[in-house]
Design a protein around this motif. Structure first.
Motif, PDB file in Angstrom:
ATOM      1  N   UNK A   1      -0.896  51.090   1.533  1.00  0.00           N
ATOM      2  CA  UNK A   1      -2.049  50.573   0.954  1.00  0.00           C
ATOM      3  C   UNK A   1      -1.700  49.119   0.125  1.00  0.00           C
ATOM      4  N   UNK A   2      -2.791  48.423  -0.146  1.00  0.00           N
ATOM      5  CA  UNK A   2      -2.621  47.217  -0.618  1.00  0.00           C
ATOM      6  C   UNK A   2      -3.403  47.274  -2.174  1.00  0.00           C
ATOM      7  N   UNK A   3      -2.929  46.498  -3.013  1.00  0.00           N
ATOM      8  CA  UNK A   3      -3.652  46.411  -4.155  1.00  0.00           C
ATOM      9  C   UNK A   3      -5.003  45.905  -4.396  1.00  0.00           C
ATOM     10  N   UNK A   4      -5.990  46.053  -4.972  1.00  0.00           N
ATOM     11  CA  UNK A   4      -7.300  45.606  -5.258  1.00  0.00           C
ATOM     12  C   UNK A   4      -7.135  44.302  -5.904  1.00  0.00           C
ATOM     13  N   UNK A   5      -5.989  43.991  -6.619  1.00  0.00           N
ATOM     14  CA  UNK A   5      -5.922  42.649  -7.232  1.00  0.00           C
ATOM     15  C   UNK A   5      -4.706  42.242  -7.028  1.00  0.00           C
ATOM     16  N   UNK A   6      -4.298  40.820  -7.076  1.00  0.00           N
ATOM     17  CA  UNK A   6      -3.116  40.413  -6.539  1.00  0.00           C
ATOM     18  C   UNK A   6      -2.163  39.930  -7.553  1.00  0.00           C
ATOM     19  N   UNK A   7      -0.802  40.135  -7.339  1.00  0.00           N
ATOM     20  CA  UNK A   7       0.177  39.904  -8.058  1.00  0.00           C
ATOM     21  C   UNK A   7       0.815  38.641  -7.118  1.00  0.00           C
ATOM     22  N   UNK A   8       1.698  37.777  -8.175  1.00  0.00           N
ATOM     23  CA  UNK A   8       2.738  36.725  -7.369  1.00  0.00           C
ATOM     24  C   UNK A   8       3.515  37.371  -6.488  1.00  0.00           C
ATOM     25  N   UNK A   9       3.854  37.050  -5.394  1.00  0.00           N
ATOM     26  CA  UNK A   9       4.834  37.800  -4.523  1.00  0.00           C
ATOM     27  C   UNK A   9       6.198  37.307  -4.863  1.00  0.00           C
ATOM     28  N   UNK A  10       6.433  36.292  -5.878  1.00  0.00           N
ATOM     29  CA  UNK A  10       7.876  36.028  -6.115  1.00  0.00           C
ATOM     30  C   UNK A  10       8.152  36.622  -7.585  1.00  0.00           C
ATOM     31  N   UNK A  11       7.213  36.362  -8.556  1.00  0.00           N
ATOM     32  CA  UNK A  11       7.721  36.691 -10.025  1.00  0.00           C
ATOM     33  C   UNK A  11       6.920  37.965 -10.550  1.00  0.00           C
ATOM     34  N   UNK A  12       5.854  38.408  -9.679  1.00  0.00           N
ATOM     35  CA  UNK A  12       4.987  39.710  -9.792  1.00  0.00           C
ATOM     36  C   UNK A  12       4.224  39.655 -11.078  1.00  0.00           C
ATOM     37  N   UNK A  13       4.060  38.294 -11.340  1.00  0.00           N
ATOM     38  CA  UNK A  13       2.974  38.237 -12.626  1.00  0.00           C
ATOM     39  C   UNK A  13       1.473  38.419 -12.007  1.00  0.00           C
ATOM     40  N   UNK A  14       0.566  38.758 -12.881  1.00  0.00           N
ATOM     41  CA  UNK A  14      -0.737  39.091 -12.576  1.00  0.00           C
ATOM     42  C   UNK A  14      -1.369  37.657 -12.512  1.00  0.00           C
ATOM     43  N   UNK A  15      -2.045  37.440 -11.273  1.00  0.00           N
ATOM     44  CA  UNK A  15      -2.442  35.784 -11.321  1.00  0.00           C
ATOM     45  C   UNK A  15      -3.979  36.004 -11.012  1.00  0.00           C
ATOM     46  N   UNK A  16      -4.888  37.153 -10.702  1.00  0.00           N
ATOM     47  CA  UNK A  16      -6.263  37.338 -10.521  1.00  0.00           C
ATOM     48  C   UNK A  16      -6.703  36.422  -9.442  1.00  0.00           C
ATOM     49  N   UNK A  17      -5.978  36.681  -8.226  1.00  0.00           N
ATOM     50  CA  UNK A  17      -6.589  36.045  -7.017  1.00  0.00           C
ATOM     51  C   UNK A  17      -6.183  34.584  -6.739  1.00  0.00           C
ATOM     52  N   UNK A  18      -5.704  34.068  -7.581  1.00  0.00           N
ATOM     53  CA  UNK A  18      -5.058  32.496  -7.273  1.00  0.00           C
ATOM     54  C   UNK A  18      -4.169  32.522  -6.195  1.00  0.00           C
ATOM     55  N   UNK A  19      -4.261  31.281  -5.642  1.00  0.00           N
ATOM     56  CA  UNK A  19      -3.494  31.113  -4.410  1.00  0.00           C
ATOM     57  C   UNK A  19      -2.060  30.277  -4.869  1.00  0.00           C
ATOM     58  N   UNK A  20      -1.854  29.947  -5.827  1.00  0.00           N
ATOM     59  CA  UNK A  20      -0.936  29.324  -6.579  1.00  0.00           C
ATOM     60  C   UNK A  20      -0.389  29.978  -7.753  1.00  0.00           C
ATOM     61  N   UNK A  21       0.826  30.690  -7.991  1.00  0.00           N
ATOM     62  CA  UNK A  21       1.220  31.292  -9.148  1.00  0.00           C
ATOM     63  C   UNK A  21       1.270  30.181 -10.180  1.00  0.00           C
ATOM     64  N   UNK A  22       0.749  30.476 -11.385  1.00  0.00           N
ATOM     65  CA  UNK A  22       0.707  29.314 -12.384  1.00  0.00           C
ATOM     66  C   UNK A  22       2.046  29.406 -13.320  1.00  0.00           C
ATOM     67  N   UNK A  23       2.572  30.558 -13.021  1.00  0.00           N
ATOM     68  CA  UNK A  23       3.945  30.769 -14.062  1.00  0.00           C
ATOM     69  C   UNK A  23       5.174  30.316 -13.092  1.00  0.00           C
ATOM     70  N   UNK A  24       5.427  30.565 -11.749  1.00  0.00           N
ATOM     71  CA  UNK A  24       6.562  29.953 -11.085  1.00  0.00           C
ATOM     72  C   UNK A  24       6.058  29.258  -9.900  1.00  0.00           C
ATOM     73  N   UNK A  25       5.117  28.824  -9.654  1.00  0.00           N
ATOM     74  CA  UNK A  25       4.437  27.905  -8.573  1.00  0.00           C
ATOM     75  C   UNK A  25       4.451  28.532  -7.089  1.00  0.00           C
ATOM     76  N   UNK A  26       4.980  29.865  -6.983  1.00  0.00           N
ATOM     77  CA  UNK A  26       4.907  30.347  -5.736  1.00  0.00           C
ATOM     78  C   UNK A  26       3.648  30.313  -4.991  1.00  0.00           C
ATOM     79  N   UNK A  27       3.473  29.796  -3.560  1.00  0.00           N
ATOM     80  CA  UNK A  27       2.271  29.949  -2.971  1.00  0.00           C
ATOM     81  C   UNK A  27       2.322  30.605  -1.558  1.00  0.00           C
ATOM     82  N   UNK A  28       3.288  31.675  -1.491  1.00  0.00           N
ATOM     83  CA  UNK A  28       3.739  32.231  -0.125  1.00  0.00           C
ATOM     84  C   UNK A  28       2.795  33.703  -0.136  1.00  0.00           C
ATOM     85  N   UNK A  29       1.555  33.185   0.019  1.00  0.00           N
ATOM     86  CA  UNK A  29       0.583  34.687  -0.142  1.00  0.00           C
ATOM     87  C   UNK A  29       0.351  34.757   1.473  1.00  0.00           C
ATOM     88  N   UNK A  30       0.359  33.944   2.223  1.00  0.00           N
ATOM     89  CA  UNK A  30      -0.265  34.273   3.679  1.00  0.00           C
ATOM     90  C   UNK A  30       1.198  34.401   4.477  1.00  0.00           C
TER      91      UNK A  30
END
Length: 457
Positions: A1-30
């Motif tokens: 199963x997948x989560x209903x909300x998104x976490x950064x795939x690098x630092x796993x901070x909660x990012x509320x659906x953003x496409x670039x993590x504001x904490x570590x800059x990761x953008x590898x969501x796709x």
């Protein structure tokens, strides 16, 4: 199963659906790998998948967060290339067709069996720790420690001239050789995919052999059918044939090829090219100097095309490179010779200091542990120690060691151990911090003996 909300795939901070993590800059969501799990897939109700750390012919490794322990880990998923396909739900994995289902299931069962075997080898320092394995989504997984560091391949690429100094390369290769010797003899499996990309060096200089998910039993013919991906330059001739008999000598070839590559910056020619007489290995002495002639002979024997002419075991390979190291240590070098690289003469403007413990006897024999500078490490039988020695004669936290870069000296303290710590044959006073010179011999009770040393790079 997948989560209903998104976490950064690098630092796993909660990012509320953003496409670039504001904490570590990761953008590898796709995901660009169609066989991979989506970002934030939840496995076994606790392991959340993140960025892909690596993929190969047998599986995909993800950075993950263990939500139960709140700790980073790595998850390896059994995904044999050419034998599996991801279902429309993006999660479930199945065999590509009924004809391949038997091989797919066979490989999955072996994957699980080997994960369980490797979980029992956590006492071997250079084996990546595996702490969970399970079946889910039609496939198999195992969970291992996350190593924050770089591959041996990247370390070489970052080095001057694309070559590692001999002592650095030797220390890493010798540790991996010892690790493989233990795995071969105690677990009866071999790796079959050794290369600079499957050897990790952590930020605190620990060496780990990864990607054991591709390992196969030394016996069994069906496993040969899964040998669909090879690494030219590291795979010996017997891996190019489904009928080729493989053994310890298969890993010897790959590790010797890795040693050659990190020393010279040149890959060993692919086995088929060597078999056809279209390529030969350039001798080490032609690249590094005449003092490497003995090591050149050792590597040529370990890289022999014919199995019966090749070094047969990791134990033999270790003995050969140990002898070569002693030869190189006693070979005089002219510091004024302009053809000699500065790392050999010590004439470098800035030197990296790498203190280490060299195992001479007991459970640490053949293993080199690099000590982080200006950092206290501990040795004992509890898993929380930096070096774990599983012996009843060793204290729970037997002793502590510190290397001081300012004084260029080791400092040690015995923690009131029952069986004592000995330096050059003399027992240390409990709780007393004593200075110890590099080159000293240290005995931990009667369980292991090691020598202190320092490399200047």
């Amino acid at each position: 199963m997948t989560m209903d909300y998104e976490y950064c795939p690098n630092c796993f901070a909660k990012i509320h659906g953003e496409t670039v993590c504001p904490y570590c800059g990761c953008d590898e969501f796709e995901r660009h790998n169609l066989l991979s799990l989506p970002v934030n897939a939840l496995l076994r109700g606790r392991y959340m998948t993140g960025v892909i750390l690596g993929s190969g012919g047998f599986g995909i490794t993800y950075k993950a967060m263990d939500r139960k322990r709140r700790k980073l880990c790595a998850v390896k998923e059994y995904v044999p290339l050419g034998y599996s396909v991801r279902s429309n739900d993006g999660i479930t994995l199945t065999s590509t067709n009924r004809e391949k289902e038997e091989i797919y299931e066979y490989g999955k069962n072996k994957f699980m069996a080997e994960a369980n075997l490797l979980r029992n080898l956590d006492h071997i320092p250079s084996v990546v720790n595996i702490f969970d394995s399970f079946l889910e989504n039609g496939t198999a997984y195992f969970v291992m420690e996350y190593i924050d560091g770089i591959t041996l391949g990247r370390l070489r690429a970052q080095s001057e001239n694309g070559r590692l100094p001999f002592e650095t390369a030797y220390g890493i290769i010798h540790q991996i050789a010892f690790c493989l010797h233990e795995v071969h003899t105690k677990a009866n499996i071999f790796h079959r995919d050794i290369s600079p990309e499957n050897i990790m060096i952590s930020k605190d200089d620990h060496v780990k052999l990864i990607d054991f998910g591709t390992a196969k039993y030394i016996h069994g013919q069906k496993s040969q059918n899964l040998s669909v991906i090879l690494k030219p330059g590291y795979a010996p001739p017997e891996q190019y044939s489904s009928a080729g008999k493989q053994g310890e000598y298969t890993d010897v070839y790959a590790l010797a090829a890795t040693f050659y590559f990190v020393l010279t910056g040149k890959k060993v020619p692919a086995a088929p090219d060597r078999l056809g007489g279209n390529a030969v290995i350039e001798p080490l002495e032609n690249i590094l100097g005449t003092e490497y002639e003995e090591l050149s002979v050792v590597l040529e024997r370990a890289l022999a095309i014919k199995v019966n002419e090749r070094t047969q075991t990791m134990k033999d390979f270790m003995a050969d490179i140990e002898r070569c190291r002693e030869h190189l240590r006693t070979t005089p070098i002219d510091p004024d010779d302009p053809s000699v690289p500065p790392e050999k003469t010590g004439n470098t403007l800035e030197q990296k200091i790498r203190p280490y413990l060299d195992g001479l006897a007991g459970s640490m024999k053949g293993y080199r542990y690099f000590v982080p500078v200006n950092t206290m490490i501990s040795i004992g039988r509890l898993p929380s120690n930096s070096i774990v020695i599983s012996s009843r004669v060793v204290g729970r936290k037997h002793l502590e060691i510190f290397y001081d870069t300012y004084n260029q000296m080791f400092y040690m303290m015995d923690n009131h151990s029952v069986n004592g710590t000995y330096v050059d044959g003399k027992r240390c006073m409990p709780s007393a911090i004593i200075p110890v010179q590099p080159g000293s011999i240290v005995s931990v009770a009667n369980a292991c003996v090691f020598q202190l040393g320092v490399i200047y790079e």
